[in-house]
Design a protein around this motif. Structure first.
Motif, short mmCIF file in Angstrom:
data_model
loop_
_atom_site.label_atom_id
_atom_site.label_comp_id
_atom_site.label_asym_id
_atom_site.label_seq_id
_atom_site.Cartn_x
_atom_site.Cartn_y
_atom_site.Cartn_z
N HIS A 61 -12.29 -5.25 5.44
CA HIS A 61 -11.02 -5.68 6.00
C HIS A 61 -10.13 -4.46 6.21
CE1 HIS A 61 -11.18 -10.16 4.65
NE2 HIS A 61 -12.37 -9.71 5.02
N ALA A 62 -9.22 -4.54 7.16
CA ALA A 62 -8.34 -3.42 7.50
C ALA A 62 -7.53 -2.97 6.28
CB ALA A 62 -7.41 -3.81 8.64
N GLU A 63 -7.05 -3.92 5.49
CA GLU A 63 -6.24 -3.57 4.32
C GLU A 63 -7.07 -2.81 3.28
OE1 GLU A 63 -4.74 -7.64 5.82
OE2 GLU A 63 -6.67 -6.63 5.57
N ILE A 64 -8.29 -3.24 3.06
CA ILE A 64 -9.17 -2.56 2.11
C ILE A 64 -9.50 -1.16 2.62
CG2 ILE A 64 -11.46 -2.60 1.01
CD1 ILE A 64 -9.48 -4.74 -0.07
N ARG A 65 -9.76 -1.04 3.91
CA ARG A 65 -10.06 0.27 4.49
C ARG A 65 -8.87 1.21 4.38
NH1 ARG A 65 -14.52 0.92 7.47
NH2 ARG A 65 -13.46 2.15 9.06
N ALA A 66 -7.65 0.68 4.57
CA ALA A 66 -6.45 1.51 4.43
C ALA A 66 -6.26 1.93 2.96
CB ALA A 66 -5.22 0.76 4.94
N LEU A 67 -6.46 0.98 2.05
CA LEU A 67 -6.34 1.33 0.62
C LEU A 67 -7.36 2.40 0.23
CD1 LEU A 67 -5.74 -2.23 -0.88
CD2 LEU A 67 -4.09 -0.33 -0.86
N LYS A 68 -8.58 2.29 0.74
CA LYS A 68 -9.60 3.30 0.46
C LYS A 68 -9.22 4.65 1.07
CE LYS A 68 -13.98 2.47 0.47
NZ LYS A 68 -14.49 2.81 -0.85
N ALA A 69 -8.56 4.61 2.23
CA ALA A 69 -8.15 5.85 2.90
C ALA A 69 -7.11 6.61 2.10
CB ALA A 69 -7.64 5.56 4.31
N LEU A 70 -6.44 5.95 1.19
CA LEU A 70 -5.45 6.63 0.34
C LEU A 70 -6.07 7.77 -0.47
CD1 LEU A 70 -3.30 3.69 -1.10
CD2 LEU A 70 -2.51 5.54 0.40
N GLN A 71 -7.37 7.69 -0.71
CA GLN A 71 -8.02 8.75 -1.49
C GLN A 71 -7.99 10.09 -0.76
OE1 GLN A 71 -12.12 7.73 -2.23
NE2 GLN A 71 -12.43 7.06 -0.14
N HIS A 72 -7.74 10.07 0.53
CA HIS A 72 -7.68 11.30 1.32
C HIS A 72 -6.25 11.81 1.49
CE1 HIS A 72 -11.89 10.77 2.10
NE2 HIS A 72 -11.66 9.57 2.59
N TYR A 73 -5.28 11.06 1.00
CA TYR A 73 -3.88 11.47 1.12
C TYR A 73 -3.63 12.66 0.20
CZ TYR A 73 1.23 11.22 0.84
OH TYR A 73 2.58 11.51 0.86
N LYS A 74 -3.08 13.70 0.74
CA LYS A 74 -2.89 14.95 -0.01
C LYS A 74 -1.60 14.97 -0.84
CE LYS A 74 -6.59 16.81 1.69
NZ LYS A 74 -7.81 16.43 1.04
N GLY A 75 -0.68 14.08 -0.54
CA GLY A 75 0.58 14.06 -1.27
C GLY A 75 0.49 13.19 -2.52
N GLU A 76 1.63 12.95 -3.13
CA GLU A 76 1.69 12.09 -4.32
C GLU A 76 1.92 10.66 -3.86
OE1 GLU A 76 4.54 11.15 -8.16
OE2 GLU A 76 4.97 12.90 -6.93
N PHE A 77 0.96 9.81 -4.15
CA PHE A 77 1.10 8.40 -3.80
C PHE A 77 2.04 7.73 -4.79
CE2 PHE A 77 -0.71 3.95 -4.16
CZ PHE A 77 -0.06 3.48 -3.04
N LYS A 78 3.10 7.14 -4.24
CA LYS A 78 4.09 6.44 -5.07
C LYS A 78 4.07 4.97 -4.65
CE LYS A 78 6.88 9.53 -3.48
NZ LYS A 78 8.06 10.22 -3.00
N PRO A 79 3.23 4.16 -5.28
CA PRO A 79 3.03 2.78 -4.83
C PRO A 79 4.32 1.96 -4.75
CG PRO A 79 1.93 3.16 -6.93
CD PRO A 79 2.44 4.47 -6.46
N CYS A 80 5.25 2.19 -5.64
CA CYS A 80 6.49 1.41 -5.61
C CYS A 80 7.33 1.72 -4.37
CB CYS A 80 7.31 1.65 -6.87
SG CYS A 80 6.55 0.92 -8.33
N ASP A 81 7.11 2.89 -3.77
CA ASP A 81 7.84 3.28 -2.57
C ASP A 81 7.07 3.01 -1.29
OD1 ASP A 81 9.85 4.22 -4.24
OD2 ASP A 81 9.09 6.28 -4.23
#
Length: 180
Positions: A61-81
């Motif tokens: 699903h698109a949402e799962i694929r986007a969540l998995k893509a977070l592993q490639h994000y180079k910044g600090e993931f702040k889920p609350c934001d």
């Protein structure tokens, strides 16, 4: 609030671009982007829905694929934001994964009348879900998303959810000109 609505539309357009990618490759037209600090940090388009039965993937699903893509994000993931934008209301699987990720705001375009999960009564679930504190904003650019689903269901070659309640509901939404 008006500024938030306009910002929501800008980022929903980005999710619609992902949905267009899915549609153009014969996939179910769902797209998703995850936004943090005013920038898209992850995106995903639905896959696994073209071809013949029974080979549809109910995981891609698109949402799962986007969540998995977070592993490639180079910044600090702040889920609350972070805010997740999806062109279709997340199903139960995706809604649960979003809650587990800690994302607190979900914005969607078109309701999933057959399998949407955002109306679940979280108060009756275990503490992890019950205290998720998620905000759901429905129907941002609904008509644009509806157009993609309508076009998808009107293509003879598309078999995914063929003759389903979702197909019937979607075709009726456009043909009757109703808005929810």
């Amino acid at each position: 609030m008006k500024g938030a609505v306009l910002e929501y539309e800008v980022f929903m357009e980005k999710a619609l671009e992902q949905a267009g990618i899915a549609f153009d490759t014969g996939q179910f037209p769902v797209g998703c982007v995850i936004v943090q600090d005013g920038e898209v940090i992850a995106s995903g388009a639905r896959t696994g829905t073209s071809g013949e039965l029974p080979f549809f993937s109910e995981i891609d699903h698109a949402e799962i694929r986007a969540l998995k893509a977070l592993q490639h994000y180079k910044g600090e993931f702040k889920p609350c934001d972070a805010v997740l934008f999806s062109t279709m209301e997340p199903c139960l699987m995706c809604f649960s994964a979003i809650l587990l990720s800690g994302i607190k705001t979900i914005v969607f375009a078109y309701e999933d009348a057959m399998g949407g999960g955002t109306n679940c009564d979280l108060t009756s679930l275990p503490v992890l879900y019950r205290e998720a504190g998620v905000k759901v904003v429905p129907h941002v650019l609904r008509e644009k998303s509806l157009d993609l689903f309508y076009d998808f269901f009107n293509k003879e070659a598309n078999l995914y959810w063929k003759d389903s309640f979702l197909e019937t509901y979607t075709l009726a939404q456009r043909e009757d000109g109703r808005e929810n």
